[in-house]
Design a protein around this motif. Structure first.
Motif, PDB file in Angstrom:
ATOM      1  N   ALA A 377       6.406  -5.944  57.874  1.00 50.96           N
ATOM      2  CA  ALA A 377       7.486  -5.261  57.634  1.00 50.96           C
ATOM      3  C   ALA A 377       8.451  -6.380  56.905  1.00 50.96           C
ATOM      4  O   ALA A 377       8.433  -7.362  57.257  1.00 50.96           O
ATOM      5  CB  ALA A 377       8.084  -4.648  58.813  1.00 50.96           C
ATOM      6  N   ILE A 378       9.332  -5.773  55.893  1.00 48.90           N
ATOM      7  CA  ILE A 378      10.459  -6.669  55.093  1.00 48.90           C
ATOM      8  C   ILE A 378      11.694  -5.697  55.420  1.00 48.90           C
ATOM      9  O   ILE A 378      11.714  -4.612  55.268  1.00 48.90           O
ATOM     10  CB  ILE A 378      10.095  -6.629  53.736  1.00 48.90           C
ATOM     11  N   TRP A 379      12.622  -6.362  56.047  1.00 51.46           N
ATOM     12  CA  TRP A 379      14.041  -5.822  55.996  1.00 51.46           C
ATOM     13  C   TRP A 379      14.906  -6.367  54.868  1.00 51.46           C
ATOM     14  O   TRP A 379      14.956  -7.486  54.328  1.00 51.46           O
ATOM     15  CB  TRP A 379      14.876  -6.402  57.195  1.00 51.46           C
ATOM     16  N   ARG A 380      15.553  -5.128  54.113  1.00 53.98           N
ATOM     17  CA  ARG A 380      16.202  -5.611  52.900  1.00 53.98           C
ATOM     18  C   ARG A 380      17.444  -4.863  52.870  1.00 53.98           C
ATOM     19  O   ARG A 380      17.728  -3.684  53.101  1.00 53.98           O
ATOM     20  CB  ARG A 380      15.250  -5.236  51.604  1.00 53.98           C
ATOM     21  N   GLU A 381      18.501  -5.811  52.262  1.00 56.56           N
ATOM     22  CA  GLU A 381      19.752  -5.193  52.068  1.00 56.56           C
ATOM     23  C   GLU A 381      19.638  -3.865  51.092  1.00 56.56           C
ATOM     24  O   GLU A 381      18.994  -3.605  50.232  1.00 56.56           O
ATOM     25  CB  GLU A 381      20.615  -6.250  51.390  1.00 56.56           C
ATOM     26  N   THR A 382      20.450  -3.149  51.302  1.00 58.52           N
ATOM     27  CA  THR A 382      20.665  -1.742  50.280  1.00 58.52           C
ATOM     28  C   THR A 382      21.673  -2.010  49.503  1.00 58.52           C
ATOM     29  O   THR A 382      22.770  -2.612  49.760  1.00 58.52           O
ATOM     30  CB  THR A 382      21.014  -0.481  51.280  1.00 58.52           C
ATOM     31  N   ALA A 383      21.539  -1.391  48.123  1.00 55.42           N
ATOM     32  CA  ALA A 383      22.795  -1.356  47.277  1.00 55.42           C
ATOM     33  C   ALA A 383      24.037  -0.900  47.886  1.00 55.42           C
ATOM     34  O   ALA A 383      25.047  -1.320  47.592  1.00 55.42           O
ATOM     35  CB  ALA A 383      22.369  -0.720  45.926  1.00 55.42           C
ATOM     36  N   ALA A 384      23.812   0.343  48.571  1.00 56.48           N
ATOM     37  CA  ALA A 384      25.030   1.211  49.109  1.00 56.48           C
ATOM     38  C   ALA A 384      25.632   0.038  50.075  1.00 56.48           C
ATOM     39  O   ALA A 384      26.856   0.560  50.067  1.00 56.48           O
ATOM     40  CB  ALA A 384      24.694   2.053  49.946  1.00 56.48           C
ATOM     41  N   SER A 385      25.140  -0.908  50.895  1.00 51.45           N
ATOM     42  CA  SER A 385      26.032  -1.856  51.558  1.00 51.45           C
ATOM     43  C   SER A 385      26.766  -2.849  50.899  1.00 51.45           C
ATOM     44  O   SER A 385      27.633  -3.317  51.424  1.00 51.45           O
ATOM     45  CB  SER A 385      24.973  -2.420  52.602  1.00 51.45           C
TER      46      SER A 385
END
Length: 617
Positions: A377-385
């Motif tokens: 699994a990889i957690w990635r920032e969202t552009a919306a944030s």
């Protein structure tokens, strides 16, 4: 409204059958047009121009195809699916239809495609799967006005995208059944609830951004209440964060792969099932990257899925996991300190990554790669944030999306922004191609800049910024040391693929110009919005303007040449025809055809303006 495909065939009304037939012909003709266009681009087949706008394909099987179309600036032919005629039209077989079929074409062109029998059969399966989902998308897109779609939330727009523009069977999704498509395919936007496991830390490779702790990551992902529930479930199973870490998995992967492939791990409590936590997610176009519906702005989660789609199995490799956060932070540091990038580019940081080492397959280093990539699994920032106010974020691929009338969404965004399409495209190039080339010229960093890796930031529908994602495996570094690499951590240099200048430049030329702009410019011309020559003249002028403003990098511009008369032709479909579907230890590599004529070279020659295009050595 219930989708026609979800009704039992025997209960359909007669009026539905007529609609079914018309829709089936529409998707078949569109698919066949794509086959003819892309396979002629890849030089698998050769379309012969018989008169202005008319082409013919004579196959060794004795079957011929006649069609209308046009030749684009890349010297490839775009086929109008509505004009395709197969000769002979009927041969009395059960496979014959009243209109040309892409499935039948595979058989007609057997000699030219030159596939082994087992490859041909699997390709037909992949193409059939794609056609079924094309039907679903046709019906969904028909209900949405393009101007309205441009204002919808990003996950709604992204659910309607057609898929990889170059891959002719781009929704094969081998391994999924019809119910899986209903439950997990992005076009259906069904809510997905993640399964969580506690995983023995000794079996995990873990990476995270230095400023993001494990507890902070859980809190940002789940919120305090769900985090408490998850940790409580962990305690109830007799494990803790001291010995185990927490890893989310896709419910399909849990049901179809993990419970069997990891049975020893589960029985011996190196993996412990905890249940479903975290609310509802929805799949993006890549299938395995999920966005939270209940916690907007929380990290996207990219998960391993053992299905074959387009060119590869969609697992999570362990190679980059440990350094994903470090790579993210290094790139973010470059952006923050660079006047060209700081107000334009957002690096969507990979905050945390986990890869679980299977204890048996790990002892088989040459086993097919899919078996090494089943749990991660990889957690990635969202552009919306990362955006505020009147700003919106959408995948670059969404700009190319055609509404029911054949108009790209970019045209609607331009109208909503109050700009001409020329002004809008110029702004788009300024915030996409310029920073991508600046990253390459100044830092020797190349991004695989296709339509899903780039997110466009729009302010009142005008392009104002660029967010870049997928930093694990889709970032390359030039194979020589630049002074600007002084702050590059050693582990980053060891992890990133090192490529010679003549190769890394294709991260822009092939991944972006050919895979994105080739289709974008053609669609703008086809709908009458903008001529292709004007499109590439704008691109050339934007790049040359940037180069003139940064003469201190002129040696680098010569090193990473974008204006050469020719560039390599990279082919992805013919690779599958050649290698088949057998498992391999490594992902397949593209093939090369004859060189392409470079539209940037032509544009600079036609109208160089006050700038001078660099001359290749």
């Amino acid at each position: 409204m219930t989708d026609l495909l979800e009704r039992r065939p025997e209960t359909r009304e007669r009026s539905d059958r007529g609609a079914d037939a018309a829709d089936w012909e529409t998707v078949c003709r569109a698919s066949l047009a794509k086959l003819l266009s892309e396979l002629s681009y890849e030089e698998v087949i050769s379309l012969r121009q018989v008169s202005d706008g008319h082409f013919r394909l004579d196959l060794q099987s004795g079957v011929s195809y006649r069609m209308e179309g046009w030749t684009g600036i890349w010297n490839n032919n775009w086929v109008d699916g509505g004009t395709i005629i197969r000769e002979p039209e009927e041969d009395g077989s059960a496979a014959s239809a009243s209109f040309p079929s892409p499935l039948r074409f595979v058989v007609d062109a057997r000699t030219e495609l030159n596939m082994a029998p087992e490859t041909e059969a699997m390709f037909v399966r992949e193409l059939s799967n794609t056609l079924r989902q094309d039907l679903v998308l046709l019906r969904k897109n028909r209900q949405v006005d393009g101007r309205h779609l441009a204002t919808e939330p990003a996950h709604v727009r992204h659910a309607l995208l057609e898929g990889h523009p170059k891959a002719v069977a781009n929704k094969g999704r081998l391994g999924w059944g019809v119910q899986d498509l209903q439950d997990y395919a992005p076009e259906n936007r069904s809510p997905i609830r993640l399964v969580w496991l506690a995983a023995d830390r000794q079996q995990c490779r873990i990476g995270q951004s230095p400023d993001m702790s494990e507890q902070a990551n859980l809190g940002e992902t789940l919120g305090p209440e769900e985090t408490g529930r998850l940790l409580g479930a962990m305690e109830a199973q007799g494990v803790s964060l001291a010995t185990h870490t927490l890893i989310p998995v896709h419910p399909w992967q849990w049901d179809h792969v993990l419970q069997q492939a990891y049975v020893a791990e589960l029985m011996e409590h190196r993996l412990v099932w905890l249940g479903s936590f975290g609310g509802r997610y929805v799949a993006g176009p890549s299938l395995r990257t999920l966005t939270s519906l209940d916690r907007p702005g929380s990290p996207d989660i990219k998960l391993a899925m053992t299905i074959l789609n387009t060119s590869a199995w969609r697992g999570i490799p362990g190679k980059f996991i440990a350094h994903g956060g470090v790579i993210s932070d290094w790139l973010s540091g470059l952006v923050a300190a660079d006047s060209v990038l700081e107000n334009t580019v957002i690096i969507l940081r990979e905050q945390r990554g986990i890869w679980y080492r299977h204890p048996i397959y790990d002892r088989m280093p040459d086993a097919p790669y899919q078996h090494h990539e089943t749990l991660g699994a990889i957690w990635r920032e969202t552009a919306a944030s990362r955006i505020r106010g009147n700003r919106d974020a959408c995948l670059y691929a969404a700009l190319l999306h055609l509404d029911a009338g054949g108009t790209p969404l970019a045209v609607h965004h331009a109208a909503l922004a109050g700009l001409s399409i020329h002004e809008w495209i110029r702004d788009l190039f300024q915030v996409t191609v310029v920073p991508l080339y600046h990253f390459l010229a100044k830092y020797g960093v190349g991004f695989i800049a296709h339509g899903q890796n780039l997110t466009i930031i729009l302010e009142n529908h005008r392009p104002v910024g660029l967010a870049i994602k997928d930093l694990q495996g889709d970032v390359d570094l030039v194979d020589r040391v630049f002074p600007e690499h002084a702050g590059l951590p050693a582990e980053v240099r060891r992890t990133l693929a090192a490529k010679p200048p003549a190769y890394i430049v294709h991260d822009i030329q092939t991944a972006h110009f050919v895979t994105v702009l080739r289709f974008f410019s053609a669609r703008l011309q086809a709908c009458g919005a903008m001529n292709e020559r004007d499109f590439y003249a704008l691109l050339a002028d934007t790049l040359l303007g940037y180069m003139e403003a940064h003469r201190e990098l002129q040696d680098r511009f010569a090193l990473f040449e974008l204006f050469a008369a020719e560039m390599p032709r990279v082919c992805i479909n013919k690779v599958r025809f050649d290698i088949g579907y057998a498992d391999a230890a490594r992902r397949p590599l593209p093939a090369l055809g004859t060189n392409l004529r470079n539209p940037l070279h032509l544009a600079a020659q036609d109208s160089p303006g006050p700038h001078t295009a660099p001359t290749a050595d």
